[in-house]
Design an enzyme around this catalytic site. Structure first.
Site, PDB file in Angstrom:
ATOM      1  N   ASP A  85       6.174   6.422   0.682  1.00 55.80           N
ATOM      2  CA  ASP A  85       7.446   6.786   0.906  1.00 55.80           C
ATOM      3  C   ASP A  85       7.559   7.198   2.107  1.00 55.80           C
ATOM      4  O   ASP A  85       6.696   7.567   2.783  1.00 55.80           O
ATOM      5  CB  ASP A  85       7.859   7.967  -0.026  1.00 55.80           C
ATOM      6  N   GLU A 150       5.571  12.080  -1.031  1.00 61.78           N
ATOM      7  CA  GLU A 150       4.802  13.110  -0.149  1.00 61.78           C
ATOM      8  C   GLU A 150       5.811  13.839   0.805  1.00 61.78           C
ATOM      9  O   GLU A 150       5.711  14.876   1.280  1.00 61.78           O
ATOM     10  CB  GLU A 150       3.913  12.313   0.646  1.00 61.78           C
TER      11      GLU A 150
END
Length: 446
Positions: A85, A150
């Protein structure tokens, strides 16, 4: 010292980074049947497809929270903790190249995720691929763990931790060389209190940022300005609004900043009687180390505690103070929570834990740190930069005996989360070389 990396590996690594950067894997929670959005799901699936092409076995969580790719055998495992991400691109007008098209220019690869964390992830992946191509056999299972959350709440590896084994050792290629062996505990809390019939106020949205500006508009404008002037705080006025000016920093560096919100609250507290204002002004003040409440807390591995008043909201119904605390690795979280809760209660405020990430601490004399540092120093000749501690957070803290290890070199620009994010070819290829040797020493059959 020889290298396992060939020109072919370098070329394929760059193409794979480009392939992943094209996917705008920004959080879009609840989209379709995915936990974090279709683009993040696609990035996860495409990364696994790439790993299979390179000869890894793969597994994806049925709910789409995480995936991993593995090679090697044995009871023990070496984890390489990556995330797919990325943060949003921000203002497109500030980009010189399309953020989701990795563009090679002047020795740098530009694009969102090139440095955080798609570029370093691919550098580590192709380092292991180079070992495989060289015929190296492994006495541990090397597992690339791909997270998808994250940049927000780490729900991906929370689920991984519930369902999967803990690695024997590992590293996260999501920081700077040479190595981060200690990361402070990260505690984010909210203190709830009563509302106000005379204040409607909101300032500060991000826990991890020291507010650099804070504004007030209301009936107490003149009195607040007068108080700010007497305190010699810097501010600006526009019609009937005053904006206090501070110095914004990341919460981990809170003592280096100037908290504009706290300064504004000092002005408001002089004319408005409210428990949230009183707590911030009288108890916390401008001390960003938390010592006014908690006493002095520090340790040798990771330094001192930081305490950031990140936000305040007051409505007619309730008030909410938002605080970010970075706790030294050897300090006791429970004691800190008890002390803060009791002090808040004295002001009619109720403590609530919003989020907590436990600390990372791997001793300097461990086999893991000793091996990784030896490889870095031998490959670079750099003995000036030493293992460091940090108030930041990487996936390394999700498992014991894991550290953050590269992939940005000490003299390179750090462009995480910025417009025109970039990673130099020198860093990509240099980290590939270091990762290959490190994995060989930690997991290769000799």
């Amino acid at each position: 010292m020889s290298t396992f990396i060939t020109e072919k590996h370098k070329e394929e690594c760059i193409e794979s980074i480009k392939r992943l950067v094209r996917i705008p894997s920004v959080l879009n929670e609840g989209e379709g049947d995915t936990p974090f959005g279709r683009d993040i799901q696609f990035a996860l699936e495409d990364a696994l497809a790439l790993c299979r092409e390179l000869g890894f076995s793969t597994y994806i969580d049925p709910k789409g929270y995480y995936a991993y790719a593995e090679v090697g055998s044995g009871e023990e495992s070496l984890a390489i903790l990556c995330h797919l991400d990325v943060v949003p691109a921000g203002d497109l007008n500030n980009w010189d190249t399309p953020p989701f098209e990795a563009v090679l220019k002047d020795g740098f690869l530009y694009g969102r995720g090139t440095q955080d964390d798609k570029g370093p992830s691919m550098a580590a992946l192709y380092a292991v691929k180079a070992l495989m191509d060289a015929g190296v056999e492994f006495d541990k299972r090397i597992r690339f763990i791909f997270g998808t959350d994250e940049e927000t709440l780490w729900r991906c590896l929370a689920r991984y931790g519930e369902l999967e084994e803990v690695a024997t050792m590992g590293f996260a290629p999501d920081a700077e060389f040479p190595l981060t062996y200690a990361e402070k505990g990260l505690l984010q809390v909210k203190l709830y209190g009563p509302g106000s019939s005379v204040l409607d106020f909101h300032s500060g949205d991000a826990f991890n940022v020291v507010p650099g500006k804070a504004s007030y508009k209301g009936e107490y404008f003149s009195q607040v300005v007068e108080k700010l002037s007497s305190l010699k705080f810097e501010y600006e006025t526009h019609e009937d609004e005053v904006t206090v000016l501070g110095v914004s920093k990341h919460a981990k560096d809170a003592p280096l900043g100037v908290n504009a919100l706290v300064r504004l609250v000092k002005g408001l507290h002089s004319v408005v009687d409210h428990s949230a204002l009183a707590f911030i002004s009288e108890v916390v003040g401008e001390d960003a180390t938390g010592s006014s409440i908690l006493g002095k807390i520090e340790d040798e591995p990771s330094g001192g505690l930081t305490f950031n008043v990140a936000g305040l909201t007051i409505t007619s119904e309730k008030s909410e103070i938002r605080i970010d605390i970075r706790i030294p690795v050897l300090a006791d979280k429970d004691t800190i929570v008890k002390t803060l809760s009791e002090k808040a209660k004295e002001f009619g405020l109720e403590y609530e834990e919003f989020d907590y990430l436990g600390p990372l601490y791997v001793p300097l004399d461990s086999v893991l740190v000793d091996t990784l540092m030896a490889v870095y120093q031998e490959k670079t000749g750099d003995t000036t930069h030493l293992p460091q501690s940090s108030g930041g957070a990487t996936f390394a803290r999700t498992m014991k005996n894991c550290v953050a290890y590269g992939a940005v070199f000490p003299d390179s620009p750090i462009t995480f989360h910025m417009e025109n994010e970039k990673m130099s070819l020198r860093d990509i290829f240099g980290s590939m070389d270091i990762y290959a040797e490190a994995v060989y020493r930690l997991a290769g059959k000799k």
